[in-house]
Enzyme design. Structure first.
Site, short mmCIF file in Angstrom:
data_model
loop_
_atom_site.label_atom_id
_atom_site.label_comp_id
_atom_site.label_asym_id
_atom_site.label_seq_id
_atom_site.Cartn_x
_atom_site.Cartn_y
_atom_site.Cartn_z
N ARG A 266 -8.05 -8.90 28.73
CA ARG A 266 -7.55 -7.64 28.21
C ARG A 266 -7.43 -7.59 26.70
O ARG A 266 -7.87 -6.64 26.07
CB ARG A 266 -6.13 -7.32 28.75
CG ARG A 266 -6.08 -6.57 30.02
CD ARG A 266 -4.90 -7.06 30.80
NE ARG A 266 -5.11 -8.45 31.06
CZ ARG A 266 -5.83 -8.90 32.10
NH1 ARG A 266 -6.32 -8.07 32.96
NH2 ARG A 266 -6.04 -10.18 32.29
N THR A 267 -6.79 -8.61 26.13
CA THR A 267 -6.47 -8.50 24.71
C THR A 267 -7.75 -8.47 23.89
O THR A 267 -7.93 -7.59 23.03
CB THR A 267 -5.56 -9.67 24.29
OG1 THR A 267 -4.49 -9.75 25.22
CG2 THR A 267 -5.00 -9.44 22.90
N LYS B 151 -15.84 -28.75 16.24
CA LYS B 151 -16.27 -29.83 15.33
C LYS B 151 -15.13 -30.27 14.43
O LYS B 151 -15.34 -31.07 13.52
CB LYS B 151 -17.43 -29.34 14.46
CG LYS B 151 -18.63 -28.84 15.21
CD LYS B 151 -19.65 -28.27 14.22
CE LYS B 151 -20.56 -27.28 14.89
NZ LYS B 151 -21.22 -26.40 13.91
N ARG C 273 -6.16 -15.19 18.77
CA ARG C 273 -5.34 -15.82 19.82
C ARG C 273 -5.52 -17.32 19.70
O ARG C 273 -6.64 -17.81 19.53
CB ARG C 273 -5.76 -15.36 21.21
CG ARG C 273 -5.07 -16.18 22.30
CD ARG C 273 -5.24 -15.61 23.67
NE ARG C 273 -4.47 -14.38 23.82
CZ ARG C 273 -4.32 -13.74 24.97
NH1 ARG C 273 -4.87 -14.22 26.07
NH2 ARG C 273 -3.62 -12.63 25.04
N HIS D 243 3.56 -12.34 21.47
CA HIS D 243 2.35 -11.57 21.80
C HIS D 243 2.64 -10.13 21.36
O HIS D 243 2.84 -9.24 22.19
CB HIS D 243 2.09 -11.67 23.30
CG HIS D 243 0.73 -11.20 23.74
ND1 HIS D 243 -0.14 -10.49 22.93
CD2 HIS D 243 0.09 -11.34 24.93
CE1 HIS D 243 -1.24 -10.23 23.61
NE2 HIS D 243 -1.14 -10.74 24.82
#
Ligand code: CP
Length: 307
Positions: free
Chosen positions: A51-52, A80, A101, A129
């Site tokens: 969703r986000t 890396k 995120r 959030h």
């Protein structure tokens, strides 16, 4: 330049302005379809999301802008060993705004110190959030017509649930809001939420473990998933994962005008038989997430509302 790292970064007045803009976008989407033409959103997702990430991308596309980014740490140079600070310095050369995120609490804050473009916290570990919170506020206001004078039940994993922590911090700013915190003992809200947020602001709340007894009191029931990825051992997760399952029988105990929200994804905590109940608002909530992210992108980019 402004970032959104915490749900409290916007004042109550600014939050109302943002929600008003989101509601206008919902009513008049065509008016906004080119306002971000030429602008680029970078979605830097080090942790899984449906969703986000996709609602951010849909939001920017709906505004006439473009999107680029990655959807896992493994598909970026983080694999890396590249640091968040170096990554955002580089991305600042490619895009106009970042949604990030990360599994580590505070990573978007670090990013904001090194980026030269606005950074939006799209979820950091078990911490915050904020764009889910803005989504939740828009959903509650759209469904109930107000953000004050509400009894809000939060049910499930209240310990690790960053959406819960962010929503409590945001909702205490509106008068006459009460909380019923429904969870097993092991998944109660962290002490900083209980002491520094609820008790410090004299917000009425109760901590209970019985969902049935709580149901009749609630104006909003905010269900959450027990998050497997935050547990240190599988045994505890298996023991706690099905602590609460909202079904038709439990819905019979609720007010006729109570609404069920859930940030999604759900696993077992809401039976699919509840989806047909008009009070089940979690899919509408996901749609509100697009409008509010459109409003947020416009606000942080300083794009004026079209006439
Ligand atoms: N609500 C939410 O954050 O969903 P995703 O994890 O799918 O982005």
């Amino acid at each position: 330049m402004r970032h959104l790292l915490n749900p409290l970064d916007f004042s109550v007045e600014e939050t109302y302005e943002l929600l008003d803009l989101a509601s206008d976008i919902e009513k008049n989407p065509e008016k906004y379809s080119h306002v971000c033409a030429g602008k680029k959103l970078a979605t830097l997702f080090y942790e899984p999301s449906t969703r986000t990430r996709l609602s951010f991308e849909a939001a920017m596309l709906n505004l006439g802008g473009s999107v680029l980014g990655f959807s896992s740490a493994d598909s970026s140079s983080a694999a890396k060993g590249e640091s968040v600070s170096d990554t955002v310095r580089v991305i600042s050369c490619y895009a106009d705004i970042i949604a990030m995120r990360h599994n580590k609490e505070g990573a978007p804050l670090v990013a904001s110190h090194h980026a030269t473009i606005p950074v939006i916290n799209a979820g950091d570990g078990g911490h915050q959030h904020p764009t889910q919170t803005l989504t939740d506020l828009l959903t509650i206001r759209s469904l109930k017509g107000r953000l004050d004078t509400l009894t809000i039940g939060l049910c499930g994993d209240l310990k690790f649930g960053r959406t819960v922590h962010s929503l409590i911090e945001a909702m205490i700013r509106y008068p006459h809001v009460k909380f019923v915190l429904i969870s097993p003992q092991e998944l109660r809200v962290p002490s900083y939420i209980r002491e520094d947020v609820l008790e410090a602001h004299n917000i009425p709340y109760e901590e209970v473990d019985n969902l049935d007894l709580a149901m009749p009191k609630l104006d909003i029931l905010y269900m959450t998933r027990v998050q497997k990825e935050r547990f240190f051992n599988e045994e505890d997760y298996i023991r706690l994962k099905d602590s609460y399952i909202l079904d038709k029988k439990k819905m019979e105990l609720a007010k006729a005008d109570m609404f069920v929200l859930h940030p999604l994804p759900r696993v077992n905590e809401i039976s699919t038989e509840v989806d047909a109940d008009p009070r089940a608002a979690y899919f509408r909530q996901a749609q509100y997430g697009v409008y509010v992210r459109m409003a947020l992108i416009m606000t942080l980019l300083g794009v004026k509302k079209p006439c």
